[in-house]
Design an enzyme around this catalytic site. Structure first.
Site, short mmCIF file in Angstrom:
data_model
loop_
_atom_site.label_atom_id
_atom_site.label_comp_id
_atom_site.label_asym_id
_atom_site.label_seq_id
_atom_site.Cartn_x
_atom_site.Cartn_y
_atom_site.Cartn_z
N GLU A 133 -28.70 -36.16 30.73
CA GLU A 133 -29.22 -34.79 30.55
C GLU A 133 -29.05 -34.34 29.10
O GLU A 133 -28.06 -34.68 28.46
CB GLU A 133 -28.45 -33.84 31.48
CG GLU A 133 -28.69 -34.12 32.95
CD GLU A 133 -27.85 -33.25 33.86
OE1 GLU A 133 -27.25 -32.27 33.36
OE2 GLU A 133 -27.80 -33.53 35.05
N ARG A 172 -24.31 -35.48 40.52
CA ARG A 172 -24.29 -35.89 39.12
C ARG A 172 -25.25 -37.05 38.97
O ARG A 172 -25.36 -37.92 39.84
CB ARG A 172 -22.87 -36.33 38.70
CG ARG A 172 -21.92 -35.17 38.45
CD ARG A 172 -22.29 -34.42 37.18
NE ARG A 172 -21.35 -33.35 36.86
CZ ARG A 172 -21.47 -32.09 37.26
NH1 ARG A 172 -22.46 -31.76 38.07
NH2 ARG A 172 -20.62 -31.17 36.91
N HIS A 188 -31.12 -29.19 36.15
CA HIS A 188 -29.72 -28.90 36.49
C HIS A 188 -29.51 -27.39 36.67
O HIS A 188 -28.75 -26.75 35.96
CB HIS A 188 -28.78 -29.44 35.42
CG HIS A 188 -27.37 -29.60 35.91
ND1 HIS A 188 -26.48 -30.49 35.36
CD2 HIS A 188 -26.70 -28.95 36.90
CE1 HIS A 188 -25.32 -30.39 35.99
NE2 HIS A 188 -25.43 -29.47 36.91
C1 8YV Z 1 -22.50 -25.85 36.10
C2 8YV Z 1 -22.34 -27.84 37.51
O1 8YV Z 1 -23.00 -24.59 36.12
O2 8YV Z 1 -20.58 -26.57 38.35
C3 8YV Z 1 -20.94 -27.69 37.93
O3 8YV Z 1 -20.21 -28.71 37.86
O4 8YV Z 1 -22.85 -28.90 37.41
C4 8YV Z 1 -23.11 -26.62 37.24
O5 8YV Z 1 -23.08 -25.85 38.39
C5 8YV Z 1 -22.83 -26.40 34.73
O6 8YV Z 1 -22.55 -27.75 34.67
C6 8YV Z 1 -21.99 -25.60 33.70
O7 8YV Z 1 -22.08 -26.19 32.42
#
Ligand code: 8YV
Length: 312
Positions: free
Chosen positions: A260, A231, A278
Site C-alpha cells: 500500500e 492485511r 484501506h
Molecule cells: C487504521 C487499520 O485506521 O486499525 C488498523 O489496523 O488498518 C486501519 O483501521 C489505519 O491503519 C491507521 O493508520
C-alpha cells in the site's frame, strides 16, 4: 514541565490539539532529518504516538531510551515491535473494538460487491452499455457458505453480520475459540474448499504472511470468492492476481494490499475484483472513536501507569 511526546504520523486535528495541551509534542512526521533528530533528542521523549500503518521498529525504539508509553492509532500491531516494548516495559496502547462494526460492514460491502458486481455494473451503466443489452447474471449471496480466517474481535462481528444473509459459517485459526457457535476447521485448504466466500480477518505480521497461498486459492476454486479486510501481507498477492486474471477463483473484494498504497495494475482492468484504498475503519464515527482512544490511552497511562487497551 509537560512530558515530551514524539508524534509519529499525523492524527486527527482534535487529537493533535488535545496532545498539545497535555504534552510537549514534537511533530516527527515533519522532521527532515529523522535519524539525526533522534540521535540528538531521542532521550528526551517518554511518550510517542504512531499509526498502525506506520508502527515503530526496533531501531526507532533503540533511539528512544527513556520511552515509557506508545499509543497507536489502529488495531493492527504488525508494524509495532511489541517484543522490544515488552522487554523494556514500555506500555503500548492501541484502538481495538471501536472499529469492529465499520470493518465488518466493509467486509460485507466487499462481499456483496464481489458477488453481485455492484461496482462493475455501475461502470457498465456509466459507459452507456445498458442500451446494448442486459448486464450478465451474477452470484447469489444469501444462504451461501462463509469461511472466516481468524475468529477474533472483527471475525466474530463479521460472523454475526452473516446471520442477516442466512449464511452457514465455519472458521479457521490457530485453535478453536471459546464461546463461538461456528464450526472450527483445522485445515485452511479444507475451509477454502468448503466455502463460497473466504473472508480474511486475521492479524498481519510474520506468522500469517502469505497464509492465503496459491494452494488455498486453488482450493477456493472457480466458484469461490476471496475477501480481505485484514492485511495485504496475509495473501500471496502475485498468486491472487494470477488466479483472478485466469478466473481460477470467481472474484475478490480487497481493502488491503501487500505494498500500500501501490496496487497491482493488472487488477485495474478486471471486473471480478473490487478494490478499496484501506478504508474499512474510515468513517467519521469510527476514526473519532479511535482518536479519542489514542488520547485516553495516554491519559490513563500517566494517571494510573496503565493504558486502557494494551497490545502487550
Ligand atoms: C487504521 C487499520 O485506521 O486499525 C488498523 O489496523 O488498518 C486501519 O483501521 C489505519 O491503519 C491507521 O493508520
Amino acid at each position: 514541565m509537560k512530558p515530551r511526546l514524539l508524534q509519529h504520523g499525523r492524527l486527527p486535528e482534535k487529537t493533535e490539539a488535545q496532545l498539545a495541551e497535555q504534552f510537549d509534542v514534537h511533530p516527527f512526521w515533519a522532521e527532515t532529518d529523522p535519524a539525526g533528530y533522534l540521535a540528538k533528542h531521542g532521550g528526551e521523549f517518554v511518550a510517542m504516538t504512531t499509526r498502525a500503518a506506520i508502527g515503530v521498529d526496533a531501531a526507532m525504539l533503540a533511539a528512544l531510551p527513556n520511552l515509557r508509553v506508545i499509543s497507536s492509532f489502529g488495531v493492527g500491531t504488525d508494524k509495532l515491535d511489541l517484543e522490544t516494548a515488552r522487554a523494556r516495559g514500555i506500555a503500548v496502547g492501541y484502538t481495538p473494538d471501536v472499529l469492529n462494526d465499520c470493518v465488518a460492514d466493509t467486509a460485507f460491502a466487499l462481499l456483496m460487491d464481489a458477488a453481485r458486481q455492484v461496482s462493475a455494473a455501475d461502470r457498465f451503466v456509466r459507459r452507456g452499455e445498458w442500451p446494448k443489452g442486459p448486464y450478465p447474471l451474477t452470484t447469489r449471496v444469501s444462504g451461501k457458505r462463509l469461511g472466516i480466517v481468524g475468529m477474533g474481535r472483527i471475525g466474530r462481528v463479521i460472523a454475526r453480520r452473516s446471520i442477516g444473509f442466512d449464511m452457514e459459517v465455519r472458521y479457521f485459526g490457530r485453535k478453536p475459540q471459546d464461546g463461538v457457535d461456528y464450526g472450527f476447521e483445522p485445515s485452511l485448504e479444507a475451509l477454502a474448499s468448503w466455502a463460497d466466500f473466504l473472508m480474511v480477518a486475521t492479524s498481519g505480521g510474520p506468522s500469517t504472511r502469505h497464509l492465503i497461498s496459491a494452494s488455498v486459492l486453488e482450493a477456493l476454486g472457480p466458484q469461490g470468492y476471496l475477501i480481505n479486510i485484514a492485511r495485504g501481507t496475509v495473501v500471496d498477492e502475485a498468486a491472487l492476481v494470477s488466479a483472478l486474471t485466469d478466473k481460477r477463483i470467481a472474484g475478490a473484494g480487497l481493502d488491503v494490499f501487500e505494498r500500500e498504497p501501490h496496487v497491482p495494475e493488472a487488477l485495474f482492468a478486471l471486473d471480478n475484483v473490487v478494490l478499496l484504498p484501506h478504508v474499512a475503519s474510515g468513517t467519521h464515527e469510527t476514526r473519532a472513536a479511535m482518536a479519542d482512544l489514542v488520547f485516553d490511552n495516554l491519559q490513563s497511562f500517566f494517571a494510573t501507569g496503565s493504558v486502557l487497551k494494551s497490545a502487550v
